[in-house]
Design a protein around this motif. Structure first.
Motif, PDB file in Angstrom:
ATOM      1  N   GLY A   1       0.903  -1.328  -0.236  1.00 42.63           N
ATOM      2  CA  GLY A   1       0.021  -0.128  -0.072  1.00 42.63           C
ATOM      3  C   GLY A   1       0.480   0.886  -0.072  1.00 42.63           C
ATOM      4  O   GLY A   1       0.139   2.205  -0.666  1.00 42.63           O
ATOM      5  N   ARG A   2       1.775   1.273   1.354  1.00 45.32           N
ATOM      6  CA  ARG A   2       2.870   2.514   1.062  1.00 45.32           C
ATOM      7  C   ARG A   2       3.581   3.013  -0.304  1.00 45.32           C
ATOM      8  O   ARG A   2       3.950   3.687  -1.102  1.00 45.32           O
ATOM      9  N   LEU A   3       4.217   1.414  -0.913  1.00 42.22           N
ATOM     10  CA  LEU A   3       5.129   1.292  -2.246  1.00 42.22           C
ATOM     11  C   LEU A   3       4.318   1.882  -3.409  1.00 42.22           C
ATOM     12  O   LEU A   3       4.277   3.001  -4.007  1.00 42.22           O
ATOM     13  N   PHE A   4       2.353   1.545  -3.009  1.00 40.23           N
ATOM     14  CA  PHE A   4       2.237   2.564  -4.525  1.00 40.23           C
ATOM     15  C   PHE A   4       1.657   3.428  -4.673  1.00 40.23           C
ATOM     16  O   PHE A   4       0.989   4.719  -4.982  1.00 40.23           O
ATOM     17  N   GLY A   5       1.294   3.980  -3.243  1.00 36.27           N
ATOM     18  CA  GLY A   5       1.268   5.789  -2.747  1.00 36.27           C
ATOM     19  C   GLY A   5       2.200   6.352  -2.877  1.00 36.27           C
ATOM     20  O   GLY A   5       1.649   7.334  -4.138  1.00 36.27           O
TER      21      GLY A   5
ATOM     22  N   LEU B   1      -0.548  14.000  -5.091  1.00 36.31           N
ATOM     23  CA  LEU B   1       1.311  14.113  -4.938  1.00 36.31           C
ATOM     24  C   LEU B   1       1.412  14.072  -2.644  1.00 36.31           C
ATOM     25  O   LEU B   1       2.445  13.569  -3.107  1.00 36.31           O
ATOM     26  N   LEU B   2       0.429  14.930  -2.082  1.00 34.39           N
ATOM     27  CA  LEU B   2       1.230  14.557  -0.207  1.00 34.39           C
ATOM     28  C   LEU B   2       0.753  13.739  -0.593  1.00 34.39           C
ATOM     29  O   LEU B   2       1.673  12.461   0.381  1.00 34.39           O
ATOM     30  N   PHE B   3      -0.676  12.848  -0.452  1.00 37.13           N
ATOM     31  CA  PHE B   3      -1.317  11.987   0.624  1.00 37.13           C
ATOM     32  C   PHE B   3      -0.985  10.348   0.793  1.00 37.13           C
ATOM     33  O   PHE B   3      -1.281  10.041   1.014  1.00 37.13           O
ATOM     34  N   PRO B   4      -1.081   9.853  -0.652  1.00 38.56           N
ATOM     35  CA  PRO B   4      -0.908   8.183  -0.850  1.00 38.56           C
ATOM     36  C   PRO B   4      -0.247   7.299  -0.037  1.00 38.56           C
ATOM     37  O   PRO B   4      -0.458   6.698   0.293  1.00 38.56           O
ATOM     38  N   PRO B   5       0.924   7.598  -0.101  1.00 33.99           N
ATOM     39  CA  PRO B   5       1.909   7.107   0.828  1.00 33.99           C
ATOM     40  C   PRO B   5       1.107   7.228   2.401  1.00 33.99           C
ATOM     41  O   PRO B   5       0.988   6.110   3.105  1.00 33.99           O
ATOM     42  N   LEU B   6       0.701   8.188   2.807  1.00 35.57           N
ATOM     43  CA  LEU B   6      -0.143   8.352   4.653  1.00 35.57           C
ATOM     44  C   LEU B   6      -1.118   7.388   3.840  1.00 35.57           C
ATOM     45  O   LEU B   6      -1.840   6.018   4.669  1.00 35.57           O
TER      46      LEU B   6
ATOM     47  N   ALA C   1     -10.277  25.304  -3.918  1.00 36.38           N
ATOM     48  CA  ALA C   1     -11.293  24.679  -2.723  1.00 36.38           C
ATOM     49  C   ALA C   1     -11.546  23.274  -2.867  1.00 36.38           C
ATOM     50  O   ALA C   1     -11.106  22.241  -2.654  1.00 36.38           O
ATOM     51  N   ALA C   2     -12.490  23.090  -3.899  1.00 39.24           N
ATOM     52  CA  ALA C   2     -13.046  21.941  -4.476  1.00 39.24           C
ATOM     53  C   ALA C   2     -12.050  20.600  -4.976  1.00 39.24           C
ATOM     54  O   ALA C   2     -11.887  19.777  -4.484  1.00 39.24           O
ATOM     55  N   PHE C   3     -11.443  21.357  -6.130  1.00 42.05           N
ATOM     56  CA  PHE C   3     -10.502  20.641  -6.352  1.00 42.05           C
ATOM     57  C   PHE C   3      -9.421  20.306  -5.903  1.00 42.05           C
ATOM     58  O   PHE C   3      -8.575  19.229  -6.371  1.00 42.05           O
ATOM     59  N   THR C   4      -8.866  20.658  -4.738  1.00 42.01           N
ATOM     60  CA  THR C   4      -8.030  20.042  -3.339  1.00 42.01           C
ATOM     61  C   THR C   4      -8.552  19.484  -2.675  1.00 42.01           C
ATOM     62  O   THR C   4      -8.168  18.309  -2.794  1.00 42.01           O
ATOM     63  N   ALA C   5      -9.843  19.094  -2.564  1.00 40.93           N
ATOM     64  CA  ALA C   5     -10.305  18.051  -1.692  1.00 40.93           C
ATOM     65  C   ALA C   5     -10.387  17.109  -2.957  1.00 40.93           C
ATOM     66  O   ALA C   5     -10.690  15.974  -2.249  1.00 40.93           O
ATOM     67  N   TRP C   6     -11.554  17.484  -3.908  1.00 35.31           N
ATOM     68  CA  TRP C   6     -11.152  16.510  -5.250  1.00 35.31           C
ATOM     69  C   TRP C   6      -9.723  15.811  -5.224  1.00 35.31           C
ATOM     70  O   TRP C   6      -9.662  14.638  -4.901  1.00 35.31           O
ATOM     71  N   GLY C   7      -8.733  15.901  -5.260  1.00 38.77           N
ATOM     72  CA  GLY C   7      -7.112  15.691  -5.016  1.00 38.77           C
ATOM     73  C   GLY C   7      -7.422  14.710  -3.908  1.00 38.77           C
ATOM     74  O   GLY C   7      -6.588  13.685  -4.125  1.00 38.77           O
ATOM     75  N   ILE C   8      -7.518  14.521  -2.396  1.00 37.79           N
ATOM     76  CA  ILE C   8      -7.317  14.272  -1.431  1.00 37.79           C
ATOM     77  C   ILE C   8      -8.173  13.065  -1.237  1.00 37.79           C
ATOM     78  O   ILE C   8      -7.718  11.750  -1.438  1.00 37.79           O
TER      79      ILE C   8
ATOM     80  N   ALA D   1      -7.886   6.106  -6.304  1.00 39.59           N
ATOM     81  CA  ALA D   1      -7.064   5.260  -7.314  1.00 39.59           C
ATOM     82  C   ALA D   1      -6.320   3.708  -6.012  1.00 39.59           C
ATOM     83  O   ALA D   1      -5.619   3.163  -6.674  1.00 39.59           O
ATOM     84  N   LEU D   2      -6.146   4.450  -4.686  1.00 42.88           N
ATOM     85  CA  LEU D   2      -5.436   3.378  -4.173  1.00 42.88           C
ATOM     86  C   LEU D   2      -6.500   2.281  -3.856  1.00 42.88           C
ATOM     87  O   LEU D   2      -6.186   0.968  -3.857  1.00 42.88           O
TER      88      LEU D   2
END
Length: 492
Positions: A148-152, A327-332, A377-384, A390-391
């Motif tokens: 999970g973390r490596l794919f993140g 970019l920032l959240f997938p590993p977490l 703000a909407a697209f920031t929430a969308w990205g998170i 995706a995971l």
């Protein structure tokens, strides 16, 4: 007192921790490079709807057709999933990379909306092949505790390159929008190179050093669909990472193609019929998919016509703000997925995604100066939220497949994605034709929350079932969540 490590050393340690085996380190390097190159292609594809509207003056119906092709091509999994099962994925990945990814370079030879839509459809058809193949490759590349973390990390690498490609393409098209063909040519070449690196990753995952076989169990009894029948495979063939896990390739012919189609359909229907837990999970995921896909024709028309945004603003919203979370959240989030498993994880992600249409509704109602910050703000929430999707979208098939080739389960997921992709964008199109873009956002928000509620009910039912089973065995029900195959409890 030892000196503190430098920032670069800390970042390198975060990407390649000491817990990784040497083999996993090598595979991760190939994976990150493949993902980064593939992200360039996806970054440019992400601007396709805006290019179709602004540069080629497409109609609302043509934008809807483009939205349909984003997912309806996944229905092709009905025809190649049987051929791919228990076989090397490299030939499929290379063929898809040349036809769909490198073929993106042909999009500029004819400035016509129909040609643009056709080439775009081929690109997404190849993406379905790549996704199913990648899932199986990851199943054998990494240990369960690391996957999970490596794919993140790979998602973060793809997101960074996609962000840069989207923003750069947006600025370039604002300068000269008639160069979109060259933009697609460069993006397609990069994405095709990423496909080639994925085949190298598969090859490297089959080279087992001494003692490496202890990282995985021996080859399981994987059912194989042959001539429409499910035949068990022996459980003691070879280590799971060895080359003998593959069936021999067949010669291309009309008869072989027809057999592959029949076997693929039998494989998909068999999994949906027999795995009740996976079927329920896919039903809930299906509702999320309708919420997501119904927005595809709504968002570009809303951004261009209702809000009057230019390429630079759209590129910043979709590219910078939309990709920052991915970019920032997938590993977490990958660690969270490993800990709480796909059902509970999807509950939280779907509920959070309801913020995206809700914030766009606000952007359409407030005065002009407040609109762009709300879009960002909407697209920031969308990205998170989409980093979590995706995971779950890629790795949940491995969880449910257990000892089977996960490309089979991922093919089921792709087929259902294609089914909902065949009508969900039309649903969004119909809503905005009868009402407005804001009505489309309201419908999507309600569907996101419905999918989250159903996932929550599934997780609660499984938790009650696992606690009841633990009590009947005299065990402590608080020792952990239910693991393993579903026995039918709590399945609607």
């Amino acid at each position: 007192m030892p000196p503190k490590p430098s920032l670069s050393a800390r970042l390198l340690g975060a990407v390649f921790p000491d817990t990784l085996a040497p083999r996993e380190r090598h595979l991760l390097k190939l994976h990150l490079a493949s993902s980064a190159l593939g992200g360039v292609g996806m970054g440019v594809l992400q601007l396709s709807d805006a290019i179709l509207v602004k540069t080629l003056q497409a109609s609302s119906f043509e934008v809807t057709v483009l939205s349909l092709l984003t997912t309806v091509g996944f229905l092709a999994a009905l025809f190649w999933s049987g051929a791919m099962q228990q076989r090397r994925k490299a030939p499929f990945v290379i063929a898809a990379g040349i036809a769909g990814r490198l073929g993106m370079g042909l999009i500029g030879i004819w400035p016509d909306t129909r040609w643009f839509i056709f080439v775009y459809g081929l690109a997404w058809l190849s993406q379905g092949v790549f996704v199913a193949a990648q899932t199986s490759i990851l199943q054998h590349a990494y240990r369960d505790a690391q996957r999970g973390r490596l794919f993140g990390l790979a998602i973060s690498a793809m997101t960074l390159s996609r962000l840069l490609a989207t923003v750069a393409a947006g600025w370039l098209l604002d300068w000269r929008e008639d160069v979109y063909g060259l933009v697609y040519l460069g993006a397609g070449a990069a994405a095709c190179a990423g496909s080639w690196l994925m085949t190298r990753m598969e090859r490297a995952s089959d080279i087992w050093p001494a003692g490496a076989a202890t990282m995985h169990a021996t080859a399981p009894a994987v059912p194989e669909v042959v001539a429409g029948e499910v035949r068990p495979r022996p459980a003691t063939e070879a280590p799971a990472g060895s080359q003998s896990r593959y069936r021999p390739a067949t010669r291309p012919s009309l008869r072989a193609g027809l057999h592959s189609m029949r076997d693929s359909i039998a494989l998909v229907t068999r999994i949906l019929r027999e795995d009740h837990r996976f079927r329920r999970f896919e039903r809930n995921f299906f509702i999320y998919g309708i919420a997501f896909l119904s927005l595809l024709p709504v968002v570009p028309l809303f951004l261009v016509h209702d809000l009057g945004l230019d390429y630079r603003q759209i590129g910043l919203a979709k590219g910078l703000m939309g990709q920052a979370g991915m970019l920032l959240f997938p590993p977490l989030l990958g660690r969270m997925l490993e800990r709480i498993k796909p059902v509970r994880f999807s509950t939280r992600v779907f509920a959070f995604l309801g913020l995206f249409p809700a914030l766009l509704i606000c952007a359409g109602l407030v005065p002009g100066l407040l609109r762009l910050p709300l879009v960002f703000a909407a697209f920031t929430a969308w990205g998170i939220g989409m980093s979590g999707v995706a995971l779950a979208w890629h790795l949940s098939s491995i969880e449910f497949a257990g000892e089977e080739d996960s490309s089979a389960y991922q093919s089921v997921h792709l087929v259902l994605t294609g089914v909902r992709g065949g009508f969900a964008p039309l649903l969004g199109f119909g809503v905005i034709q009868l009402g407005s873009n804001l009505y489309g956002f309201m419908m999507s928000c309600a569907l996101f929350l419905t999918a989250a509620l159903l996932m929550h009910r599934m997780a609660r039912a499984e938790r009650r079932g696992s606690q009841g089973a633990a009590r009947s065995l005299g065990e402590d029900p608080s020792r952990g969540p239910h693991a393993g195959r579903d026995d039918g409890q709590g399945v609607s």
